[in-house]
Design an enzyme around this catalytic site. Structure first.
Site, PDB file in Angstrom:
ATOM      1  N   ARG A  20       0.951  -1.292   0.045  1.00 42.93           N
ATOM      2  CA  ARG A  20      -0.337   0.111   0.046  1.00 42.93           C
ATOM      3  C   ARG A  20       0.912   1.406   0.034  1.00 42.93           C
ATOM      4  NH1 ARG A  20      -3.360   2.795   4.374  1.00 42.93           N
ATOM      5  NH2 ARG A  20      -4.864   3.630   3.244  1.00 42.93           N
ATOM      6  N   HIS A  43       0.527   3.958  -2.662  1.00 41.95           N
ATOM      7  CA  HIS A  43       0.183   5.464  -2.368  1.00 41.95           C
ATOM      8  C   HIS A  43       1.226   6.604  -2.857  1.00 41.95           C
ATOM      9  CE1 HIS A  43      -3.375   5.414   0.414  1.00 41.95           C
ATOM     10  NE2 HIS A  43      -3.525   4.029  -0.361  1.00 41.95           N
ATOM     11  N   ASN A  64      -3.742   8.886   3.975  1.00 38.30           N
ATOM     12  CA  ASN A  64      -2.603   8.257   4.279  1.00 38.30           C
ATOM     13  C   ASN A  64      -2.353   8.178   5.923  1.00 38.30           C
ATOM     14  OD1 ASN A  64      -1.863   7.643   1.673  1.00 38.30           O
ATOM     15  ND2 ASN A  64      -0.380   9.898   1.658  1.00 38.30           N
ATOM     16  N   HIS A 101      -6.508  -5.870  -2.237  1.00 34.42           N
ATOM     17  CA  HIS A 101      -7.393  -5.858  -1.062  1.00 34.42           C
ATOM     18  C   HIS A 101      -7.753  -7.437  -0.684  1.00 34.42           C
ATOM     19  CE1 HIS A 101      -9.268  -1.878  -1.670  1.00 34.42           C
ATOM     20  NE2 HIS A 101      -8.116  -1.832  -1.258  1.00 34.42           N
TER      21      HIS A 101
END
Length: 331
Positions: free
Chosen positions: A67, A71, A99, A197
């Site tokens: 992740r 990001h 975040n 996910h």
């Protein structure tokens, strides 16, 4: 002459856009898996050693590192801007609301510290991020993809850019598709990357609106499986004290196994986020979800390809940016 102005504006805009694409392509071409072969031999393995030890200690670290890379790349490109700390005059990406729950900064810092001992000022934080995501997912039995290296680190990081570029858990299909399309991804690649996910956690506060305060007679989202709602309510009571309690995005096999069960969850109305359900909005999206739910090899192959593509977004090479001595601040 005045009538020609709009035409000239269009030509200039098209030219600038073309130059931007050409510049990105040139930077992309400068990446190479052997980039550090002479300047920091053993550096790639050093990153893997730190990451593997961290994931072995806490398997949940894999999702955090994946992740973190995502990001980073979706804001300004893969330039480690997400690692920079805020300063008195600027709020950085890591302090933007999307975040707040990012994990893995300490692992990246450990890898950077190890590299600085043997190859000071050589190995970029952005390359560490890209390698860490790949190594972490591979360590837990997920796919392993190519990571061409040679990225340099950004000099700036702004929270407002994170707010405007990162997909949200409640995005409808149209908005979700627009966010991914801006980064050059197709709908199919969006579905594939959403498969991340299959691992990871979220806070109960991200789930309770679909369980208790949804605009329906029951207060729960009627799209969700009733058994799933009941199970989630047990994990996430509607109380302030449990808002920050963690819940698994995919509870199968302990929640940290990289597999296709995420897609099965979507099809059986057991996905945590509305953005997961949005993947079924079009027939092409639905067909892709169904296909991936039936083939782990297809998912692994396409996920790896999409991750390699993502890792090339907006990279800084040559003399652009810098090689940070510490990942949390510029030199």
């Amino acid at each position: 002459m005045a009538s020609r102005t709009p035409y000239l504006v269009v030509v200039v805009v098209q030219l600038l856009f073309g130059l931007a694409i050409l510049s990105a392509s040139i930077a992309d071409a400068q990446l190479s898996e052997s980039f550090y072969a002479k300047t920091c031999p053993g550096g790639v393995q050093a990153v893997a050693n730190v990451v593997n030890a961290a994931v072995r200690s806490d398997r949940r670290s894999a999702a955090g590192l994946l992740r973190l890379h995502f990001h980073d790349c979706f804001v300004r490109g893969c330039d480690a801007s997400v690692l920079l700390s805020s300063t008195p005059g600027n709020t950085a990406e890591k302090d933007a609301p999307p975040n707040f729950s990012l994990k893995g900064f300490g692992i990246i810092d450990q890898a950077k510290a190890a590299l600085e001992k043997t190859c000071p000022g050589v190995f970029s934080c952005s390359d560490i991020l890209a390698l860490a995501a790949r190594d972490a997912i591979s360590f837990i039995g997920g796919p392993r993809w190519r990571v061409p290296l040679g990225r340099r680190d950004a000099l700036v990081s702004h929270a407002f850019e994170a707010n405007s570029n990162l997909p949200g858990e409640n995005f409808v299909h149209r908005t979700l598709l627009k966010v991914f399309a801006r980064k050059g991804f197709t709908e199919s690649e969006m579905v594939v990357l959403s498969g991340a996910h299959t691992i990871g956690l979220t806070h109960c506060s991200k789930v309770t609106p679909r369980l208790y305060t949804y605009p329906s007679q029951t207060g729960s989202d009627p799209y969700l499986s009733s058994s799933f709602v009941a199970a989630m309510k047990k994990q996430c009571p509607n109380t302030r004290s449990t808002a920050n309690r963690f819940v698994l995005l995919d509870s199968s096999k302990g929640g940290q196994t990289f597999d296709v069960n995420y897609y099965s969850n979507i099809l059986s109305h057991r996905a945590v986020f509305k953005s997961d359900d949005a993947l079924l909005f079009t027939q092409t999206g639905r067909d892709k979800v169904k296909a991936l739910s039936k083939s782990q090899s297809e998912f692994f192959s396409e996920f790896g390809a999409a991750m390699e593509k993502m890792g090339r977004l907006g990279v800084l090479t040559g003399t652009r940016g810098q090689i940070r001595n510490r990942c949390s601040r510029t030199n």
